[in-house]
Motif scaffolding. Structure first.
Motif, short mmCIF file in Angstrom:
data_model
loop_
_atom_site.label_atom_id
_atom_site.label_comp_id
_atom_site.label_asym_id
_atom_site.label_seq_id
_atom_site.Cartn_x
_atom_site.Cartn_y
_atom_site.Cartn_z
N ALA A 48 0.84 -1.20 0.00
CA ALA A 48 0.00 0.00 0.00
C ALA A 48 0.87 1.25 0.00
CB ALA A 48 -0.93 0.00 1.21
N ARG A 49 0.50 2.19 -0.84
CA ARG A 49 1.22 3.47 -0.90
C ARG A 49 0.20 4.61 -0.83
NH1 ARG A 49 2.37 6.75 -5.14
NH2 ARG A 49 1.68 5.19 -6.65
N ASP A 50 0.40 5.50 0.13
CA ASP A 50 -0.52 6.63 0.30
C ASP A 50 -0.04 7.84 -0.49
OD1 ASP A 50 -1.92 5.04 2.00
OD2 ASP A 50 -1.43 6.14 3.84
N GLU A 51 -1.00 8.60 -0.98
CA GLU A 51 -0.67 9.88 -1.60
C GLU A 51 -1.80 10.86 -1.33
OE1 GLU A 51 -1.61 9.92 -6.15
OE2 GLU A 51 -0.67 7.99 -5.71
N THR A 52 -1.45 12.13 -1.23
CA THR A 52 -2.45 13.14 -0.93
C THR A 52 -3.04 13.72 -2.21
OG1 THR A 52 -0.77 14.88 -0.86
CG2 THR A 52 -1.30 13.79 1.22
N PHE A 53 -4.21 14.32 -2.08
CA PHE A 53 -4.83 15.00 -3.21
C PHE A 53 -5.62 16.21 -2.72
CE2 PHE A 53 -8.08 12.07 -1.72
CZ PHE A 53 -9.27 12.78 -1.85
N LEU A 54 -5.69 17.23 -3.57
CA LEU A 54 -6.51 18.41 -3.28
C LEU A 54 -7.79 18.39 -4.10
CD1 LEU A 54 -3.76 21.21 -3.11
CD2 LEU A 54 -4.83 19.96 -1.23
N ASP A 55 -7.80 17.62 -5.19
CA ASP A 55 -9.01 17.39 -5.95
C ASP A 55 -8.89 16.06 -6.66
OD1 ASP A 55 -8.35 17.85 -9.04
OD2 ASP A 55 -7.22 19.35 -7.91
N LEU A 56 -10.01 15.47 -7.04
CA LEU A 56 -10.02 14.20 -7.74
C LEU A 56 -10.40 14.42 -9.20
CD1 LEU A 56 -11.83 11.61 -5.39
CD2 LEU A 56 -9.38 11.76 -5.92
N SER A 57 -9.55 13.99 -10.12
CA SER A 57 -9.87 14.04 -11.54
C SER A 57 -10.35 12.65 -11.95
CB SER A 57 -8.63 14.42 -12.36
OG SER A 57 -8.28 15.77 -12.14
N ILE A 58 -11.57 12.56 -12.44
CA ILE A 58 -12.13 11.24 -12.76
C ILE A 58 -12.56 11.16 -14.22
CG2 ILE A 58 -12.87 10.81 -10.39
CD1 ILE A 58 -15.71 11.51 -11.20
N ASP A 59 -12.36 9.97 -14.80
CA ASP A 59 -12.81 9.71 -16.17
C ASP A 59 -14.33 9.61 -16.17
OD1 ASP A 59 -10.27 9.44 -17.56
OD2 ASP A 59 -9.98 7.63 -16.36
N ILE A 60 -14.94 9.98 -17.30
CA ILE A 60 -16.39 9.96 -17.39
C ILE A 60 -16.84 9.09 -18.56
CG2 ILE A 60 -16.66 12.22 -16.30
CD1 ILE A 60 -17.05 13.44 -19.07
N GLU A 61 -18.08 8.61 -18.47
CA GLU A 61 -18.69 7.82 -19.53
C GLU A 61 -20.06 8.39 -19.83
OE1 GLU A 61 -18.80 3.84 -18.12
OE2 GLU A 61 -16.63 3.50 -18.34
N GLN A 62 -20.54 8.10 -21.04
CA GLN A 62 -21.85 8.62 -21.45
C GLN A 62 -22.97 8.04 -20.59
OE1 GLN A 62 -23.84 10.76 -22.30
NE2 GLN A 62 -23.71 10.89 -24.54
N ASN A 63 -23.93 8.91 -20.25
CA ASN A 63 -25.11 8.54 -19.47
C ASN A 63 -24.74 7.77 -18.21
OD1 ASN A 63 -26.97 9.72 -21.29
ND2 ASN A 63 -26.85 7.94 -22.61
N SER A 64 -23.86 8.38 -17.43
CA SER A 64 -23.42 7.77 -16.18
C SER A 64 -23.71 8.73 -15.03
CB SER A 64 -21.92 7.45 -16.25
OG SER A 64 -21.16 8.61 -16.48
N SER A 65 -23.12 8.46 -13.88
CA SER A 65 -23.32 9.30 -12.70
C SER A 65 -21.98 9.48 -11.99
CB SER A 65 -24.33 8.67 -11.75
OG SER A 65 -23.80 7.48 -11.21
N ILE A 66 -21.92 10.46 -11.10
CA ILE A 66 -20.71 10.66 -10.31
C ILE A 66 -20.41 9.42 -9.49
CG2 ILE A 66 -19.75 11.93 -8.35
CD1 ILE A 66 -19.59 13.43 -10.97
N THR A 67 -21.44 8.79 -8.95
CA THR A 67 -21.26 7.59 -8.14
C THR A 67 -20.60 6.47 -8.94
OG1 THR A 67 -23.23 8.17 -6.85
CG2 THR A 67 -22.41 5.91 -6.65
N SER A 68 -21.09 6.24 -10.16
CA SER A 68 -20.51 5.17 -10.98
C SER A 68 -19.10 5.52 -11.44
CB SER A 68 -21.40 4.88 -12.20
OG SER A 68 -21.48 5.99 -13.07
N CYS A 69 -18.86 6.80 -11.71
CA CYS A 69 -17.50 7.24 -12.11
C CYS A 69 -16.51 7.05 -10.96
CB CYS A 69 -17.52 8.70 -12.55
SG CYS A 69 -18.37 9.00 -14.12
N LEU A 70 -16.96 7.31 -9.73
CA LEU A 70 -16.09 7.11 -8.56
C LEU A 70 -15.84 5.62 -8.33
CD1 LEU A 70 -17.50 9.79 -6.08
CD2 LEU A 70 -15.22 9.75 -7.09
N LYS A 71 -16.83 4.79 -8.62
CA LYS A 71 -16.63 3.34 -8.49
C LYS A 71 -15.60 2.86 -9.51
CE LYS A 71 -21.05 1.92 -6.47
NZ LYS A 71 -22.33 1.22 -6.70
N ASN A 72 -15.67 3.39 -10.72
CA ASN A 72 -14.68 3.04 -11.75
C ASN A 72 -13.29 3.52 -11.34
OD1 ASN A 72 -16.56 1.81 -13.39
ND2 ASN A 72 -16.97 3.64 -14.60
N PHE A 73 -13.25 4.69 -10.71
CA PHE A 73 -11.98 5.25 -10.24
C PHE A 73 -11.31 4.29 -9.25
CE2 PHE A 73 -9.64 7.78 -7.08
CZ PHE A 73 -8.77 8.49 -7.90
#
Length: 369
Positions: free
Chosen positions: A191-216
């Motif tokens: 396990a390796r930890d890293e910090t973030f100030l914002d999350l950049s997530i990939d998106i798909e057509q007709n999806s939701s933030i919840t599903s995009c975060l699951k893919n992340f």
């Protein structure tokens, strides 16, 4: 914004929040990327209050050095201390400092709001850390510093315990990701930890933030040319890898990757995909598997069909009212309008107004928005 300002005051009427101010920002020629982010951050109340508190405690006109932090604090102080409730503020000093400091923002070309947000937050962190290092140096205890992945710095004491420096910017926006890799031969997890100030997530057509975060946070298998070197096996092995949110931040900033490089075209293309974002978001993919609830308070919207041109506006929630900020213009909008900026369900659409950066604030237990 005279007529618009009076309309806004009339719309809010007796419900106008005590002590709150709603001011548009003057555009200096393609500075909408800056204005939209500054409005979103202004209505991030913990950030605004801590910035103004820092400024009041450290302001010394005699020897104060101007930087982006002081210019931002001065701008927010101007807004919050206005006698009028609505109007237009000139962010000239801040914009001038931004352009002077970073040549990327010097031109009148279309800029990226996320790049600006990322630069601004990291610059604020750097300024605060330099001040802390200077204070420690004055106390004759020079710290060691180590740059971490996202550009921020950890300051350590000289003792056996490593104590990272946490600024009030970190306290608001910083979260921790854990990159877990499991060797499929010996089952050892690295396990390796890293910090973030914002999350950049990939998106798909007709999806939701919840599903995009699951893919992340989905599991990826490393094999063939991508095998993982396992320290226990002392050799390359097949493995499974996933990224999880170990410690969610107080303010969760989600950047939707709407601009994608298309090799066949040889350029970037805007993805107008419909990605539904909820007003209340549950985050359940933490290491502790505890549900974290967040409430949406700002959306930076990109208006336009491509990455190299267009416009930015912001939607902001303040005291249970939603407002629309478009440079100098400020209007009150109904909550139902907020989610109409989710994107287009079809590839070719006349709708070019799409949510680009989402700002969520973590709800305390028992808190309702």
């Amino acid at each position: 914004m005279g007529a618009a300002g009076s309309r806004l005051e009339k719309a809010l009427g007796d419900q106008f929040p005590e002590g709150e101010r709603y001011f548009g920002l003057k555009n200096y020629g393609n500075t909408c990327y800056c204005n939209s982010v500054l409005q979103a951050l202004y209505f991030c109340v913990p950030f605004r209050e801590q910035l103004l508190e820092y400024y009041s405690n450290n302001k010394n006109p005699a020897d104060a050095e101007e930087n982006l932090l002081t210019c931002l604090a001065d701008l927010y102080l101007q807004i919050s201390s206005q006698k009028k409730k609505t109007g237009v503020i000139d962010p000239k000093r801040f914009v001038h400092r931004l352009k002077k400091q970073n040549e990327i923002f010097r031109s009148f070309m279309h800029q990226d709001a996320h790049e600006f947000l990322n630069y601004l937050l990291n610059e604020l962190v750097d300024i605060l850390e330099k001040e802390t290092r200077a204070d420690k140096s004055d106390q004759e205890t020079p710290p060691l510093s180590e740059k971490i992945a996202n550009g921020s710095t950890k300051i350590y004491s000289n003792g056996p315990q490593k104590v990272p420096l946490i600024t009030w910017v970190h306290k608001n926006f910083q979260g921790i990701l854990t990159n877990e890799t499991r060797c499929l031969r010996c089952e050892t997890v690295t396990a390796r930890d890293e910090t973030f100030l914002d999350l950049s997530i990939d998106i798909e057509q007709n999806s939701s933030i919840t599903s995009c975060l699951k893919n992340f946070s989905s599991t990826e298998t490393l094999n063939a040319q991508d095998k993982f070197f396992c320290d226990k096996c002392c050799s390359l092995q097949e493995a499974q890898k996933r990224m999880k949110i170990k410690k969610p931040p107080h303010i969760l900033v989600i950047h939707l990757k709407r601009f994608k490089y298309i090799e066949q075209l040889g350029r970037y293309k805007k993805l107008s995909y419909r990605v539904v974002y909820p007003l209340e978001l549950k985050l359940s993919n933490t290491v502790e598997d505890a549900d974290e609830e967040y409430s949406l308070f700002a959306v930076v919207v990109h208006v336009g069909s491509g990455p190299n041109h267009g416009h930015y506006v912001s939607l902001v929630k303040s005291h249970n009212h939603w407002l629309f900020f478009d440079d100098e213009n400020v209007e009150m909008i109904d909550e139902s309008v907020v989610q109409t900026f989710s994107g287009s369900s079809q590839e070719y659409s006349t709708n070019t107004d799409h949510g680009y950066i989402l700002f969520y604030e973590r709800l305390l237990s028992g808190t309702t928005s």
